[in-house]
Design a protein around this motif. Structure first.
Motif, short mmCIF file in Angstrom:
data_model
loop_
_atom_site.label_atom_id
_atom_site.label_comp_id
_atom_site.label_asym_id
_atom_site.label_seq_id
_atom_site.Cartn_x
_atom_site.Cartn_y
_atom_site.Cartn_z
N LEU A 20 0.82 -1.20 0.00
CA LEU A 20 0.00 0.00 0.00
C LEU A 20 0.86 1.26 0.00
CD1 LEU A 20 -2.85 1.29 0.28
CD2 LEU A 20 -2.46 1.23 2.75
N LEU A 21 1.89 1.28 0.84
CA LEU A 21 2.76 2.45 0.90
C LEU A 21 3.53 2.65 -0.41
CD1 LEU A 21 4.15 2.22 4.53
CD2 LEU A 21 2.47 3.83 3.63
N ALA A 22 3.94 1.58 -1.06
CA ALA A 22 4.64 1.68 -2.34
C ALA A 22 3.71 2.28 -3.41
CB ALA A 22 5.17 0.33 -2.78
N GLN A 23 2.46 1.84 -3.42
CA GLN A 23 1.51 2.35 -4.39
C GLN A 23 1.19 3.82 -4.15
OE1 GLN A 23 0.38 0.77 -7.15
NE2 GLN A 23 1.89 -0.75 -6.57
N VAL A 24 1.03 4.21 -2.89
CA VAL A 24 0.79 5.61 -2.56
C VAL A 24 1.99 6.46 -2.97
CG1 VAL A 24 0.51 7.21 -0.62
CG2 VAL A 24 -0.87 5.14 -0.72
N GLY A 25 3.18 5.95 -2.77
CA GLY A 25 4.39 6.67 -3.19
C GLY A 25 4.43 6.88 -4.69
N GLU A 26 4.04 5.88 -5.46
CA GLU A 26 4.02 6.01 -6.92
C GLU A 26 3.01 7.07 -7.36
OE1 GLU A 26 5.83 4.55 -9.41
OE2 GLU A 26 7.10 3.75 -7.83
N VAL A 27 1.84 7.06 -6.75
CA VAL A 27 0.82 8.04 -7.11
C VAL A 27 1.29 9.45 -6.77
CG1 VAL A 27 -1.51 8.87 -6.54
CG2 VAL A 27 -1.12 6.44 -6.96
N LEU A 28 1.89 9.62 -5.59
CA LEU A 28 2.36 10.93 -5.19
C LEU A 28 3.52 11.41 -6.08
CD1 LEU A 28 2.24 10.70 -1.31
CD2 LEU A 28 0.68 11.93 -2.84
N ALA A 29 4.33 10.49 -6.58
CA ALA A 29 5.43 10.87 -7.46
C ALA A 29 4.91 11.36 -8.81
CB ALA A 29 6.38 9.70 -7.66
N LYS A 30 3.80 10.82 -9.27
CA LYS A 30 3.24 11.21 -10.56
C LYS A 30 2.24 12.35 -10.46
CE LYS A 30 3.96 6.85 -12.84
NZ LYS A 30 5.12 7.23 -13.58
N LEU A 31 1.90 12.77 -9.26
CA LEU A 31 0.89 13.81 -9.07
C LEU A 31 1.22 15.12 -9.77
CD1 LEU A 31 -1.84 14.18 -7.72
CD2 LEU A 31 -0.64 14.98 -5.68
N PRO A 32 2.46 15.63 -9.72
CA PRO A 32 2.75 16.88 -10.45
C PRO A 32 2.51 16.77 -11.96
CG PRO A 32 4.49 16.42 -8.88
CD PRO A 32 3.60 15.22 -8.91
N GLN A 33 2.85 15.64 -12.56
CA GLN A 33 2.59 15.45 -13.99
C GLN A 33 1.10 15.43 -14.28
OE1 GLN A 33 4.58 11.79 -14.81
NE2 GLN A 33 6.60 12.74 -14.98
N ILE A 34 0.33 14.81 -13.40
CA ILE A 34 -1.12 14.75 -13.58
C ILE A 34 -1.72 16.15 -13.49
CG2 ILE A 34 -3.27 13.89 -12.55
CD1 ILE A 34 -1.65 11.40 -11.70
N ILE A 35 -1.25 16.94 -12.54
CA ILE A 35 -1.76 18.30 -12.38
C ILE A 35 -1.43 19.15 -13.60
CG2 ILE A 35 -1.49 20.43 -11.04
CD1 ILE A 35 -1.17 18.61 -8.55
N ARG A 36 -0.18 19.03 -14.12
CA ARG A 36 0.19 19.80 -15.32
C ARG A 36 -0.65 19.39 -16.52
NH1 ARG A 36 5.51 19.44 -13.12
NH2 ARG A 36 5.89 17.49 -14.21
N ALA A 37 -0.90 18.10 -16.66
CA ALA A 37 -1.72 17.63 -17.78
C ALA A 37 -3.15 18.15 -17.65
CB ALA A 37 -1.71 16.11 -17.84
N TRP A 38 -3.69 18.16 -16.45
CA TRP A 38 -5.04 18.66 -16.23
C TRP A 38 -5.12 20.16 -16.55
CZ3 TRP A 38 -9.78 17.48 -16.38
CH2 TRP A 38 -10.75 18.29 -15.81
N ARG A 39 -4.11 20.92 -16.16
CA ARG A 39 -4.09 22.35 -16.47
C ARG A 39 -3.99 22.59 -17.96
NH1 ARG A 39 -0.11 24.41 -11.63
NH2 ARG A 39 -1.63 24.23 -9.97
N GLN A 40 -3.24 21.75 -18.65
CA GLN A 40 -3.13 21.89 -20.10
C GLN A 40 -4.47 21.61 -20.76
OE1 GLN A 40 -0.40 19.19 -21.96
NE2 GLN A 40 -0.46 20.24 -23.92
N VAL A 41 -5.18 20.60 -20.28
CA VAL A 41 -6.51 20.29 -20.83
C VAL A 41 -7.45 21.46 -20.59
CG1 VAL A 41 -8.53 18.81 -20.50
CG2 VAL A 41 -6.27 17.80 -20.70
#
Length: 94
Positions: A20-41
């Motif tokens: 669970l902690l490994a998966q949460v870490g992966e999501v948090l690591a990709k969160l800035p990219q997701i936010i930038r993509a959402w702003r671009q959309v």
């Protein structure tokens, strides 16, 4: 319940917690990219997208996207510095 069952339950619980902690870490690591993509959309929905022109931006493009690096000089040459007459470009054998 004996000690074997208890130790297996504890190991399983810690294994699930680690996963669970490994998966949460992966999501948090990709969160800035997701936010930038959402702003671009959102930006393209507001201002309209021009399919013929896509600006290259480090804000939206990944680290692997960008201009090609300069080609390395062929082996045995010191490159541009020698051609310009830079004395620091001389090799040890000169």
């Amino acid at each position: 319940m004996n000690w074997d069952d208890l130790s297996l339950i504890i190991l399983a619980a810690f294994g699930c917690l680690t996963l669970l902690l490994a998966q949460v870490g992966e999501v948090l690591a990709k969160l800035p990219q997701i936010i930038r993509a959402w702003r671009q959309v959102q930006n393209e929905l507001r201002h309209g997208a021009n399919p013929d022109c896509r600006e290259a931006s480090p804000e939206y493009d990944g680290p692997g996207v960008g201009p090609a690096p300069e080609a390395a000089p062929p082996s045995g040459t010191s490159g541009r510095r020698e051609a310009l007459g830079d004395p620091s470009a001389r090799g040890v054998d000169e």
